[in-house]
Scaffold this active site. Sequence first.
Site, PDB file in Angstrom:
ATOM      1  N   PHE A 128       0.837  -1.195   0.000  1.00  0.00           N
ATOM      2  CA  PHE A 128       0.000   0.000   0.000  1.00  0.00           C
ATOM      3  C   PHE A 128       0.869   1.241   0.000  1.00  0.00           C
ATOM      4  O   PHE A 128       2.052   1.188   0.336  1.00  0.00           O
ATOM      5  CB  PHE A 128      -0.958   0.009   1.199  1.00  0.00           C
ATOM      6  CG  PHE A 128      -0.279   0.166   2.533  1.00  0.00           C
ATOM      7  CD1 PHE A 128      -0.152   1.421   3.114  1.00  0.00           C
ATOM      8  CD2 PHE A 128       0.237  -0.934   3.206  1.00  0.00           C
ATOM      9  CE1 PHE A 128       0.476   1.572   4.346  1.00  0.00           C
ATOM     10  CE2 PHE A 128       0.858  -0.797   4.430  1.00  0.00           C
ATOM     11  CZ  PHE A 128       0.982   0.469   5.010  1.00  0.00           C
ATOM     12  N   CYS A 129       0.258   2.339  -0.401  1.00  0.00           N
ATOM     13  CA  CYS A 129       0.935   3.639  -0.402  1.00  0.00           C
ATOM     14  C   CYS A 129      -0.110   4.681   0.008  1.00  0.00           C
ATOM     15  O   CYS A 129      -1.077   4.347   0.688  1.00  0.00           O
ATOM     16  CB  CYS A 129       1.551   3.947  -1.768  1.00  0.00           C
ATOM     17  SG  CYS A 129       0.353   4.111  -3.101  1.00  0.00           S
ATOM     18  N   HIS A 130       0.075   5.899  -0.427  1.00  0.00           N
ATOM     19  CA  HIS A 130      -0.860   6.960  -0.064  1.00  0.00           C
ATOM     20  C   HIS A 130      -2.189   6.812  -0.801  1.00  0.00           C
ATOM     21  O   HIS A 130      -3.248   6.830  -0.174  1.00  0.00           O
ATOM     22  CB  HIS A 130      -0.243   8.340  -0.346  1.00  0.00           C
ATOM     23  CG  HIS A 130      -1.129   9.473   0.008  1.00  0.00           C
ATOM     24  ND1 HIS A 130      -1.363   9.845   1.316  1.00  0.00           N
ATOM     25  CD2 HIS A 130      -1.862  10.306  -0.765  1.00  0.00           C
ATOM     26  CE1 HIS A 130      -2.207  10.867   1.321  1.00  0.00           C
ATOM     27  NE2 HIS A 130      -2.511  11.163   0.076  1.00  0.00           N
TER      28      HIS A 130
ATOM     29  N   ILE B  73      -3.743   4.286   1.673  1.00  0.00           N
ATOM     30  CA  ILE B  73      -4.022   4.511   3.092  1.00  0.00           C
ATOM     31  C   ILE B  73      -5.059   5.618   3.289  1.00  0.00           C
ATOM     32  O   ILE B  73      -5.713   5.681   4.329  1.00  0.00           O
ATOM     33  CB  ILE B  73      -2.717   4.772   3.882  1.00  0.00           C
ATOM     34  CG1 ILE B  73      -2.923   4.446   5.369  1.00  0.00           C
ATOM     35  CG2 ILE B  73      -2.198   6.173   3.645  1.00  0.00           C
ATOM     36  CD1 ILE B  73      -1.642   4.291   6.153  1.00  0.00           C
TER      37      ILE B  73
END
Length: 109
Positions: free
Chosen positions: A76-78, A105
């Site tokens: 996952f990332c932003h 996220i």
Amino acid sequence: MAVFSFLKNHKSQIQSLNPADFKTIIAGKDVQLIDVRTAQEYAQGTINRARLMDVSSMDFEQEIEKLDKSCPVAVFCHSGARSMYAAKVLVKKGFPAIYNLRGGIVFWK
């Protein structure tokens, strides 16, 4: 045409999941949870048990080699773009099961 078949093959190994399904997947003890954001983003808060592997780091592909290829990887990332890139790198490196947090996220919280 070969480029399109290459991308199609990647999609079969990468599953983009909504936060509820992602939460279910990462509850598995054998799933490797990877936060591909920067160290600064990671320091502002991450998902419990997530390991930092900054996708923009020059060492990213070397860090991937330290993961267990026999276990699924959840990334996952932003917002989901960097983690999808990371997922494609994981496929290229031979990981058979990769999960991407759709929306990143931002949608987790």
